[in-house]
Design an enzyme around this catalytic site. Structure first.
Site, PDB file in Angstrom:
ATOM      1  CG  HIS A  19      23.055  12.950  -2.434  1.00  0.00           C
ATOM      2  ND1 HIS A  19      22.070  13.418  -1.510  1.00  0.00           N
ATOM      3  CD2 HIS A  19      22.418  13.592  -3.844  1.00  0.00           C
ATOM      4  CE1 HIS A  19      21.110  13.979  -2.106  1.00  0.00           C
ATOM      5  NE2 HIS A  19      21.192  14.168  -3.294  1.00  0.00           N
ATOM      6  CG  HIS A  22      18.910  10.151  -2.674  1.00  0.00           C
ATOM      7  ND1 HIS A  22      20.266  10.519  -3.019  1.00  0.00           N
ATOM      8  CD2 HIS A  22      18.134  10.470  -3.383  1.00  0.00           C
ATOM      9  CE1 HIS A  22      19.936  11.173  -4.412  1.00  0.00           C
ATOM     10  NE2 HIS A  22      18.779  11.241  -4.304  1.00  0.00           N
ATOM     11  CB  CYS A 129      10.385  18.336 -15.142  1.00  0.00           C
ATOM     12  SG  CYS A 129      12.051  18.125 -14.366  1.00  0.00           S
ATOM     13  CB  CYS A 132       9.884  16.054 -11.484  1.00  0.00           C
ATOM     14  SG  CYS A 132      10.467  17.581 -10.765  1.00  0.00           S
ATOM     15  CB  CYS A 147      11.421  21.712 -13.546  1.00  0.00           C
ATOM     16  SG  CYS A 147      11.214  21.051 -11.925  1.00  0.00           S
ATOM     17  CG  HIS A 150      15.266  18.295 -11.753  1.00  0.00           C
ATOM     18  ND1 HIS A 150      13.715  18.212 -11.266  1.00  0.00           N
ATOM     19  CD2 HIS A 150      16.025  17.532 -11.165  1.00  0.00           C
ATOM     20  CE1 HIS A 150      14.034  17.068 -10.402  1.00  0.00           C
ATOM     21  NE2 HIS A 150      15.177  16.699 -10.222  1.00  0.00           N
ATOM     22  CE  LYS A 297      18.427  20.177  -6.015  1.00  0.00           C
ATOM     23  NZ  LYS A 297      17.618  20.206  -7.238  1.00  0.00           N
ATOM     24  CE  LYS A 300      26.671  12.863 -12.270  1.00  0.00           C
ATOM     25  NZ  LYS A 300      26.002  12.021 -13.262  1.00  0.00           N
TER      26      LYS A 300
END
Ligand code: MSP
Length: 473
Positions: A19, A22, A129, A132, A147, A150, A297, A300
């Protein structure tokens, strides 16, 4: 100044297509690579990006789609490449960790660390995790035991035999490198964070996972039942390409661009791995913040993913480049929104730059003057501000100040009222030379726009064309 420079970005996981967050990192590195090519000559600059295709995250994403991992990761990698191509990212190599040269080199690198006595077999018992792709201590988990990066992924409890890398052995070395700026880690806050992490005590880290847990990876050369841990594998991508292209030597400045969540791997693990295997260290690790979208954030699970092409198709690559480079998370996290993007587009590009360009083009066309500009300014004549600490945002701010000054100059001198042809030629030539110099400075950031301006005002008569940035309705 070293003669050559190698610029790298993190390589993206292929669990899903990238996205705009990145892509920001690729854009930042791209603008600096373009800048360095002008400064050092194209052959002295090498710029890499790519995809990180092994490990659990990628393997599970493939499983969910009912595809073989290789099939899934190739498709995502291809789509990632389309995304960054839409932003005109001028990478020299898009490296995939499944590329054969990387697979071979990674195994060799591992073997060297093994022969140097830095790898040993032991049991890892603790948390992991998968988002990560990292082992976690209890203190790194939130109050629910998940995490924090995540929260929707179930944390794994591992109890498995792995090979460990003697990270702890390099604690003093790393501290010395970073505190002396021999390894230049910036921004300052991140540098302190890295030093604090060392002070907290570096623990040895596993560099393989058992095949029965993770089958999608590079087999450890000393043990067919183990695959090389995805971070150990991924970090080596820089060296695979750097070495083979002659950009991992003492004449090269090596700069890694990464996001804040993966600073530790680049500033602490990677240099220790290199030291262990007898390769030189990078010079700089530059750590940017995160892009959030309207205060949230980008993820997805929140369903708010925006991809570069969603923006480029509507606003054009250079407008998106400008917006992200000027308002992106260069040091701190930054919030972006479509509303702000459109305001910036209308205010700074359609007005601002676009307006100044069309004003001068109309005046120049009407004057029918046959302008004599230097066809190409020599490098020395381009007033390139040195980019201090990678602050591309400040460079853009300065360019816009110069544009405002040029606009003011036009207002004050009122070329449309000048009747003396000699005087008019003098004023317009001066103003257009200023615009040309601005366009040269814009090249690393908005390459197409810069080229269009330089072509339009390339010498001879000027023809007024359609505006560079048509106003949004
Ligand atoms: N595969 C690892 C990196 C290995 S490098 C040897 C990884 N991949 S990632 O796909 O999760 O992230 C790739 C890069 O994108 C990282 O530098 C990360 O910080 C960055 N970003 C991910 N989301 C981001 C934003 N929302 N904003 C800015 N950068 C972001 O980590």
């Amino acid at each position: 100044m070293k003669k050559k420079i190698l610029l790298t970005t993190a390589i993206d996981y292929t669990n899903d297509v990238i996205h705009v967050g990145h892509a920001y990192e690729k854009l930042l590195a791209d603008s600096l690579a373009r800048y360095e090519r002008i400064k050092r000559g194209a052959k002295n600059v090498y710029f890499t990006t790519g995809t990180d295709e092994h490990g659990t995250t990628n393997e599970k994403a493939a499983q969910e789609r009912g595809l073989a991992p290789s099939e899934h990761v190739s498709e995502i990698s291809r789509k990632d490449q389309e995304q960054i191509d839409s932003l005109n990212i001028s990478y020299d190599r898009f490296i995939k960790t499944t590329d054969q040269d990387h697979v071979d080199f990674c195994a060799k690198f591992y073997q060297r660390a093994l022969e140097n006595g830095d790898l040993y077999k032991a049991v890892y018992k603790g948390y992991y995790c998968e988002g990560c792709e990292a082992h976690k201590t209890l203190t790194e988990l939130d109050e629910r035991g998940q995490c924090p990066n995540h929260p929707t992924r179930q944390i794994q409890e591992l109890n498995e035999e792995n090979y460990f890398f003697k990270w702890s052995k390099y604690a003093d070395f790393l501290k010395e490198m970073i505190s002396s700026d021999t390894l230049y880690v910036r921004p300052e806050g991140k540098r302190s964070e890295m030093l604090a992490f060392i002070d907290h005590g570096l623990k040895d880290i596993t560099v393989t996972r058992p095949k029965y847990k993770v089958s999608w990876g590079i087999t450890a050369p000393n043990d067919p039942e183990q695959v090389i841990y995805v971070w150990f594998d991924a970090l080596i991508n820089y060296l695979t390409e750097g070495l083979s292209r002659g950009f991992w030597d003492e004449e090269t400045e090596i700069v890694h661009f990464v996001g804040k969540d993966i600073a530790r791997w680049h500033a602490l693990l990677w240099p220790a791995m290199l030291k262990s295997s007898g390769y030189r260290l990078p010079d700089k690790v530059y750590i940017h913040g995160f892009i959030n979208l309207e205060g949230q954030k980008i993820s997805k699970s929140l369903g708010n993913i925006i991809r570069p092409t969603d923006l480029v198709n509507k606003y054009g690559a250079d407008a998106v480049r400008y917006y992200l480079l000027k308002y992106g998370p260069i040091t701190e996290d930054s919030d972006i929104s479509i509303k702000q993007l459109e305001e910036v587009y209308n205010g700074e590009l359609a007005n601002g730059l676009g307006n100044t360009v069309s004003r001068l083009a109309r005046l120049a066309e009407k004057s029918q003057i046959n302008f004599k500009f230097k066809q190409k300014l020599s490098l020395q004549e381009i007033i390139f501000a040195p980019i201090k600490d990678f602050r591309v945002d400040s460079v853009l701010q300065n360019i816009w100040k110069e544009l405002a000054a040029l606009d003011k100059h036009i207002n004050e001198n009122e070329p449309w009222k000048i009747t003396d042809p000699k005087k008019l030629e003098k004023i317009l030539t001066l103003e257009i030379e200023k615009l040309r110099s601005t366009a040269y400075q814009l090249q690393p950031f908005m390459p197409d726009t810069a080229e269009r301006i330089l072509n339009q005002f390339g010498g001879g008569r000027v023809v007024a064309t359609q505006g560079l940035f048509p106003r949004l309705g």
